[in-house]
Design a protein around this motif. Sequence first.
Motif, PDB file in Angstrom:
ATOM      1  N   GLY A   1       0.828  -1.200   0.000  1.00 50.55           N
ATOM      2  CA  GLY A   1       0.000   0.000   0.000  1.00 50.55           C
ATOM      3  C   GLY A   1       0.857   1.242   0.000  1.00 50.55           C
ATOM      4  O   GLY A   1       2.084   1.199   0.071  1.00 50.55           O
ATOM      5  N   ALA A   2       0.168   2.375  -0.075  1.00 50.69           N
ATOM      6  CA  ALA A   2       0.811   3.678   0.011  1.00 50.69           C
ATOM      7  C   ALA A   2      -0.192   4.653   0.582  1.00 50.69           C
ATOM      8  O   ALA A   2      -1.387   4.573   0.290  1.00 50.69           O
ATOM      9  N   GLU A   3       0.266   5.552   1.422  1.00 55.29           N
ATOM     10  CA  GLU A   3      -0.638   6.505   2.031  1.00 55.29           C
ATOM     11  C   GLU A   3      -1.182   7.469   0.983  1.00 55.29           C
ATOM     12  O   GLU A   3      -0.502   7.833   0.024  1.00 55.29           O
ATOM     13  N   ALA A   4      -2.428   7.891   1.170  1.00 54.28           N
ATOM     14  CA  ALA A   4      -3.043   8.860   0.273  1.00 54.28           C
ATOM     15  C   ALA A   4      -2.413  10.229   0.482  1.00 54.28           C
ATOM     16  O   ALA A   4      -2.160  10.649   1.605  1.00 54.28           O
ATOM     17  N   VAL A   5      -2.150  10.909  -0.622  1.00 52.34           N
ATOM     18  CA  VAL A   5      -1.620  12.266  -0.569  1.00 52.34           C
ATOM     19  C   VAL A   5      -2.507  13.145  -1.437  1.00 52.34           C
ATOM     20  O   VAL A   5      -2.586  12.950  -2.651  1.00 52.34           O
ATOM     21  N   ALA A   6      -3.184  14.107  -0.819  1.00 47.87           N
ATOM     22  CA  ALA A   6      -4.045  15.003  -1.593  1.00 47.87           C
ATOM     23  C   ALA A   6      -3.179  15.900  -2.466  1.00 47.87           C
ATOM     24  O   ALA A   6      -2.188  16.471  -2.016  1.00 47.87           O
ATOM     25  N   ARG A   7      -3.556  16.026  -3.730  1.00 45.82           N
ATOM     26  CA  ARG A   7      -2.777  16.837  -4.661  1.00 45.82           C
ATOM     27  C   ARG A   7      -3.141  18.329  -4.550  1.00 45.82           C
ATOM     28  O   ARG A   7      -2.419  19.179  -4.990  1.00 45.82           O
ATOM     29  N   ARG A   8      -4.328  18.630  -3.982  1.00 48.94           N
ATOM     30  CA  ARG A   8      -4.780  20.008  -3.815  1.00 48.94           C
ATOM     31  C   ARG A   8      -5.376  20.138  -2.419  1.00 48.94           C
ATOM     32  O   ARG A   8      -5.747  19.152  -1.811  1.00 48.94           O
ATOM     33  N   PRO A   9      -5.498  21.399  -1.928  1.00 46.84           N
ATOM     34  CA  PRO A   9      -6.052  21.561  -0.590  1.00 46.84           C
ATOM     35  C   PRO A   9      -7.476  21.059  -0.439  1.00 46.84           C
ATOM     36  O   PRO A   9      -7.879  20.668   0.641  1.00 46.84           O
ATOM     37  N   SER A  10      -8.264  21.083  -1.497  1.00 48.82           N
ATOM     38  CA  SER A  10      -9.651  20.635  -1.426  1.00 48.82           C
ATOM     39  C   SER A  10      -9.903  19.611  -2.513  1.00 48.82           C
ATOM     40  O   SER A  10      -9.107  19.440  -3.432  1.00 48.82           O
TER      41      SER A  10
ATOM     42  N   ARG B   1     -15.102   3.587  -5.175  1.00 51.75           N
ATOM     43  CA  ARG B   1     -14.316   3.889  -3.991  1.00 51.75           C
ATOM     44  C   ARG B   1     -13.003   3.112  -4.019  1.00 51.75           C
ATOM     45  O   ARG B   1     -12.950   1.965  -4.457  1.00 51.75           O
ATOM     46  N   GLU B   2     -11.955   3.754  -3.528  1.00 49.93           N
ATOM     47  CA  GLU B   2     -10.639   3.139  -3.430  1.00 49.93           C
ATOM     48  C   GLU B   2     -10.051   3.529  -2.083  1.00 49.93           C
ATOM     49  O   GLU B   2     -10.107   4.701  -1.690  1.00 49.93           O
ATOM     50  N   LEU B   3      -9.508   2.562  -1.369  1.00 55.00           N
ATOM     51  CA  LEU B   3      -8.908   2.840  -0.063  1.00 55.00           C
ATOM     52  C   LEU B   3      -7.393   2.871  -0.177  1.00 55.00           C
ATOM     53  O   LEU B   3      -6.782   1.962  -0.733  1.00 55.00           O
ATOM     54  N   TYR B   4      -6.803   3.932   0.371  1.00 51.57           N
ATOM     55  CA  TYR B   4      -5.352   4.034   0.541  1.00 51.57           C
ATOM     56  C   TYR B   4      -5.111   4.084   2.050  1.00 51.57           C
ATOM     57  O   TYR B   4      -5.446   5.079   2.696  1.00 51.57           O
ATOM     58  N   VAL B   5      -4.564   3.009   2.599  1.00 47.51           N
ATOM     59  CA  VAL B   5      -4.461   2.915   4.045  1.00 47.51           C
ATOM     60  C   VAL B   5      -3.001   2.936   4.488  1.00 47.51           C
ATOM     61  O   VAL B   5      -2.135   2.333   3.848  1.00 47.51           O
ATOM     62  N   ASP B   6      -2.725   3.654   5.560  1.00 46.79           N
ATOM     63  CA  ASP B   6      -1.366   3.668   6.105  1.00 46.79           C
ATOM     64  C   ASP B   6      -1.178   2.438   6.992  1.00 46.79           C
ATOM     65  O   ASP B   6      -2.156   1.857   7.494  1.00 46.79           O
ATOM     66  N   PRO B   7       0.054   1.988   7.194  1.00 43.95           N
ATOM     67  CA  PRO B   7       0.277   0.739   7.930  1.00 43.95           C
ATOM     68  C   PRO B   7      -0.178   0.796   9.383  1.00 43.95           C
ATOM     69  O   PRO B   7      -0.600  -0.217   9.940  1.00 43.95           O
ATOM     70  N   GLU B   8      -0.112   1.973  10.007  1.00 39.86           N
ATOM     71  CA  GLU B   8      -0.553   2.075  11.403  1.00 39.86           C
ATOM     72  C   GLU B   8      -2.062   1.860  11.511  1.00 39.86           C
ATOM     73  O   GLU B   8      -2.542   1.156  12.412  1.00 39.86           O
ATOM     74  N   THR B   9      -2.810   2.447  10.589  1.00 40.18           N
ATOM     75  CA  THR B   9      -4.257   2.250  10.596  1.00 40.18           C
ATOM     76  C   THR B   9      -4.600   0.807  10.277  1.00 40.18           C
ATOM     77  O   THR B   9      -5.466   0.198  10.916  1.00 40.18           O
ATOM     78  N   LEU B  10      -3.909   0.219   9.291  1.00 39.43           N
ATOM     79  CA  LEU B  10      -4.141  -1.185   8.983  1.00 39.43           C
ATOM     80  C   LEU B  10      -3.843  -2.057  10.200  1.00 39.43           C
ATOM     81  O   LEU B  10      -4.596  -2.995  10.502  1.00 39.43           O
ATOM     82  N   ALA B  11      -2.764  -1.762  10.917  1.00 38.84           N
ATOM     83  CA  ALA B  11      -2.399  -2.561  12.088  1.00 38.84           C
ATOM     84  C   ALA B  11      -3.493  -2.517  13.143  1.00 38.84           C
ATOM     85  O   ALA B  11      -3.829  -3.542  13.753  1.00 38.84           O
ATOM     86  N   ARG B  12      -4.066  -1.343  13.379  1.00 38.82           N
ATOM     87  CA  ARG B  12      -5.129  -1.231  14.377  1.00 38.82           C
ATOM     88  C   ARG B  12      -6.335  -2.078  13.991  1.00 38.82           C
ATOM     89  O   ARG B  12      -6.898  -2.816  14.809  1.00 38.82           O
ATOM     90  N   HIS B  13      -6.749  -1.970  12.736  1.00 37.61           N
ATOM     91  CA  HIS B  13      -7.921  -2.714  12.283  1.00 37.61           C
ATOM     92  C   HIS B  13      -7.623  -4.214  12.235  1.00 37.61           C
ATOM     93  O   HIS B  13      -8.489  -5.027  12.574  1.00 37.61           O
ATOM     94  N   ALA B  14      -6.405  -4.580  11.819  1.00 34.92           N
ATOM     95  CA  ALA B  14      -6.054  -5.997  11.744  1.00 34.92           C
ATOM     96  C   ALA B  14      -6.009  -6.626  13.132  1.00 34.92           C
ATOM     97  O   ALA B  14      -6.508  -7.742  13.345  1.00 34.92           O
ATOM     98  N   THR B  15      -5.408  -5.940  14.088  1.00 34.60           N
ATOM     99  CA  THR B  15      -5.328  -6.469  15.457  1.00 34.60           C
ATOM    100  C   THR B  15      -6.717  -6.670  16.042  1.00 34.60           C
ATOM    101  O   THR B  15      -7.002  -7.697  16.673  1.00 34.60           O
ATOM    102  N   ARG B  16      -7.583  -5.708  15.800  1.00 35.03           N
ATOM    103  CA  ARG B  16      -8.957  -5.810  16.299  1.00 35.03           C
ATOM    104  C   ARG B  16      -9.682  -7.010  15.686  1.00 35.03           C
ATOM    105  O   ARG B  16     -10.550  -7.613  16.307  1.00 35.03           O
TER     106      ARG B  16
END
Length: 252
Positions: free
Chosen positions: A174-183, A213-228
């Motif tokens: 995966g790769a974290e989402a990066v917004a290309r513009r402020p909005s 819909r497409e999910l870009y998830v960071d590893p810390e968030t994935l870890a929380r959901h996976a552990t749960r």
Amino acid sequence: MTPRPAPAREPGLYRGRTPPLAPFASALAAYAAGASDPGLRLRSSLGEDASLPVGFFFRTPDQWMDFERYAVELCRGRVLDLGAGAGPHTLALEARGRPVVAVEGSAAVARLLRARGAASVVHADFRHWWRPGFDTVLMLMNGLGPVGTLAGLDRFLAHAPRFLSPGGQVLIDGAEAVARRPSATAGWPPAGGYPGQAWIELSHAGRVGRPFRELYVDPETLARHATRAGWRLEVAFEDGNGAWLARLTRPS
């Protein structure tokens, strides 16, 4: 993969009735037929608006990124390649003698994958389909993207144990989402909540697919959901630029 289309309450997202991944499938078919630049375009609620190099989906192992090489080295036993696309990882694993089942949600892409020589291809939405007995489940190139949202991630994490043999593993990049513009891009609804919950629209040869819909998830968030959900997560690779590879296993 076959993501769900945008809900009807978002009429500004619709430009026609073209299925979400039909432009992706037609661009891959054009490239396979010899077109050097089929002109696949991506727009997203994160502000992206760019042409995608279709040859990227046909890369040979010498063109892979480091995390892909490492993921393939980690594969063991019977492999399930979820969201196989044009099959670069499936075909490379088969060349090594690995038994692989490739799953693709687009019927047209599944046909292309068979034509490219993949031995076992299933046309199915992996969020709902399952088959047991795999030692490795491989999900590369933002493999969790089709789950769409964090709620979808939780549903997948509850579903995924059905794929695995005892001691099996799931390899996810995966790769974290990066917004290309402020909005958000004009005409798109805000993603809302977690910033990696994006809307994606693909177009090719004048056909604009319905957004999905497409999910870009960071590893810390994935870890929380996976552990749960009862998984053990190990970050097996990070490139320092936001890309990562994780290994999920079930505690014995």
